[in-house]
Design an enzyme around this catalytic site. Structure first.
Site, PDB file in Angstrom:
ATOM      1  N   ASP A  47      49.940  96.941  27.387  1.00 18.87           N
ATOM      2  CA  ASP A  47      50.104  95.627  26.772  1.00 18.87           C
ATOM      3  C   ASP A  47      50.849  95.763  25.455  1.00 18.87           C
ATOM      4  O   ASP A  47      51.022  96.860  24.906  1.00 18.87           O
ATOM      5  CB  ASP A  47      48.779  94.887  26.651  1.00 18.87           C
ATOM      6  CG  ASP A  47      47.990  95.175  25.389  1.00 18.87           C
ATOM      7  OD1 ASP A  47      48.356  96.099  24.649  1.00 18.87           O
ATOM      8  OD2 ASP A  47      47.010  94.464  25.138  1.00 18.87           O
ATOM      9  N   ILE A  48      51.326  94.629  24.970  1.00 20.95           N
ATOM     10  CA  ILE A  48      52.181  94.599  23.782  1.00 20.95           C
ATOM     11  C   ILE A  48      51.321  94.686  22.537  1.00 20.95           C
ATOM     12  O   ILE A  48      50.361  93.914  22.374  1.00 20.95           O
ATOM     13  CB  ILE A  48      53.022  93.308  23.767  1.00 20.95           C
ATOM     14  CG1 ILE A  48      53.836  93.205  25.058  1.00 20.95           C
ATOM     15  CG2 ILE A  48      53.929  93.276  22.546  1.00 20.95           C
ATOM     16  CD1 ILE A  48      54.526  91.870  25.244  1.00 20.95           C
ATOM     17  N   GLU A  92      49.562  89.171  27.566  1.00 18.94           N
ATOM     18  CA  GLU A  92      50.565  90.191  27.243  1.00 18.94           C
ATOM     19  C   GLU A  92      50.286  91.516  27.959  1.00 18.94           C
ATOM     20  O   GLU A  92      50.832  92.557  27.598  1.00 18.94           O
ATOM     21  CB  GLU A  92      50.600  90.423  25.729  1.00 18.94           C
ATOM     22  CG  GLU A  92      49.353  91.063  25.125  1.00 18.94           C
ATOM     23  CD  GLU A  92      48.309  90.039  24.703  1.00 18.94           C
ATOM     24  OE1 GLU A  92      47.516  90.351  23.801  1.00 18.94           O
ATOM     25  OE2 GLU A  92      48.275  88.937  25.285  1.00 18.94           O
TER      26      GLU A  92
END
Length: 443
Positions: free
Chosen positions: A324-325, A367
């Site tokens: 994930d970001i 995300e």
């Protein structure tokens, strides 16, 4: 044309449960309130999750500890929408992976809940083509069936995927009963013996509608019975298919759009939106609307295929990657959601270009992304993850500049269940977060 406000059709008294409660508490609450799904409140305000009956079935089959806290499990996120929103806004906003919305007031407090049942119940029957028959709307014959002597656990196993939320029980080629996700909540709540034949717990006889029933009558039937799906039979009483609320809603709006064309130019934009929404509905069942990647449902199907391949052929294992970001919330807060969406789409394009054609990159939610790598061991998966990590780190995103992602890697192990494999990989990703982000951790 005036569309009803969501606040006027929403369920005002929303049953919720805190993410720090146990999975057993979810079963109890759903059983007590006669629910198929329940909203999860999170420590982070204005963020909500959802646990469905399908989730409970999957957790049970995969032997997830029902004493585990909800926040330790992967559950769907629910989008929020303001109280001034209309039925049309809901149709635009509602996601293919989570067919409901939470309404929040001006103080960002939860004040209502809307799902497909509410939306279907708000459709004006006079807008429909009354002569249209339900048999014309059957998109598929995805009706799972088992013999009457099969164990209940085996029948539930067939409902562990979101596509199948009911199973028809047959005895000598005759449909004698049905078991649905709602029944499974009752079984789990009562601690029923799942080794018993399915006939002990099935609902009988099956409530069906004739294939020549009109759309208007079908909607009335769904509203009255509060069914999640309609089982359709022919004049001989043989089950010929089923149609879910979701499919029914899409088709109804498609017909509605056709009828609206005669009302003039002021409705042209609405027509285009509704027609486009309906025509893409089948595609949306497999793809994430924002990024165009495979969605969670498609990923789960791919996972099942990989588990079946290993069991059938005893071939080389596979690996998955969760990533994930980093600090994505600050991107949205600083630059706005449009830029955040652009980042998600850019990462999707970049990472997909680094994978093989038989690999699958899917958007898990928010995300978070997940990759499945057939015939790749943990070492090979680490190399792939590092390649994606470095590529993202070096890329210059419009307005945002440089960003990073954190990766977890896990390989299938003998005796794994899908939930165990995903949970192990998810934990590895959070270890990467704790270790400083922008790194790859092997489970």
């Amino acid at each position: 044309m005036k569309f009803p406000r969501l606040i006027d059709i929403a369920t005002k008294k929303v049953v919720t449960i805190d993410e720090n409660e146990r999975l057993n508490d979810v079963v109890t609450a759903m059983h007590q309130h006669n629910l198929r799904d329940i909203i999860i409140t999170r420590e982070e305000s204005n963020h909500y999750g959802l646990i469905t009956a399908n989730d409970l079935i999957r957790f049970k089959i995969e032997r997830v500890d029902f004493d585990a806290k909800i926040k330790e499990l992967k559950v769907d996120q629910v989008s929020t929408i303001g109280t001034d929103a209309t039925l049309l806004d809901a149709f635009k906003e509602i996601q293919d992976t989570c067919h409901c919305l939470c309404l929040i007031d001006d103080n960002k407090e939860l004040c209502g809940f809307v799902n497909y049942t509410d939306i279907i119940g708000s459709i004006d029957p006079s807008s429909l083509i009354k002569e249209q028959k339900i048999k014309d709307l059957l998109w598929n014959n995805k009706v799972k069936h088992v013999s009457a002597d099969v164990a209940t656990s085996e029948a539930l196993r067939m409902m562990s995927h979101v596509i199948y939320d009911s199973v028809i029980i047959y005895d000598n080629d005759k449909a004698v009963g049905i078991i649905t996700t709602k029944d499974t909540i009752r079984l789990l709540s009562n601690g029923s013996d799942l080794s018993q034949p399915i006939t002990k717990y099935m609902s009988s006889p099956i409530r069906t509608i004739d294939e020549n029933t009109s759309i208007q009558e079908t909607i009335a039937f769904v509203q009255k019975e509060n069914f999640k799906r309609v089982i359709v039979s022919n004049k001989e009483g043989i089950v010929v298919g089923q149609i879910s609320q979701q499919e029914l809603l899409s088709k109804v709006y498609s017909r509605w759009a056709e009828g609206l064309k005669s009302h003039g130019k002021e409705l042209e934009e609405i027509n285009k939106m509704l027609e486009a929404r309906a025509s893409k509905f089948e595609e949306m069942a497999q793809l994430d609307a924002l990024t165009g990647l495979a969605n969670r449902s498609s990923f789960e199907e791919k996972m099942i295929d990989e588990f079946e391949r290993i069991e059938r052929y005893q071939t080389q294992a596979f690996s998955i990657i969760f990533f994930d970001i980093d600090h994505f919330k600050s991107i949205n807060d600083t630059y706005g959601h449009l830029i955040g969406d652009h980042v998600l789409k850019s990462i999707s394009t970049q990472c997909k270009s680094l994978l093989r054609t038989n690999d699958m990159l899917a958007r898990w939610g928010g995300e978070e992304f997940v990759v499945i790598l057939p015939m790749i061991d943990a070492e090979g998966a680490q190399i792939v993850a590092q390649k994606m990590r470095k590529y993202i780190e070096a890329y210059i995103f419009e307005q945002v500049g440089n960003i990073t992602c954190s990766f977890g890697v896990s390989q299938y192990q003998l005796g794994d269940t899908p939930t165990a494999l995903l949970h192990r990989c998810d934990n590895a990703m959070y270890e990467a977060k704790k270790a400083g982000r922008n790194r790859v951790i092997l489970a």
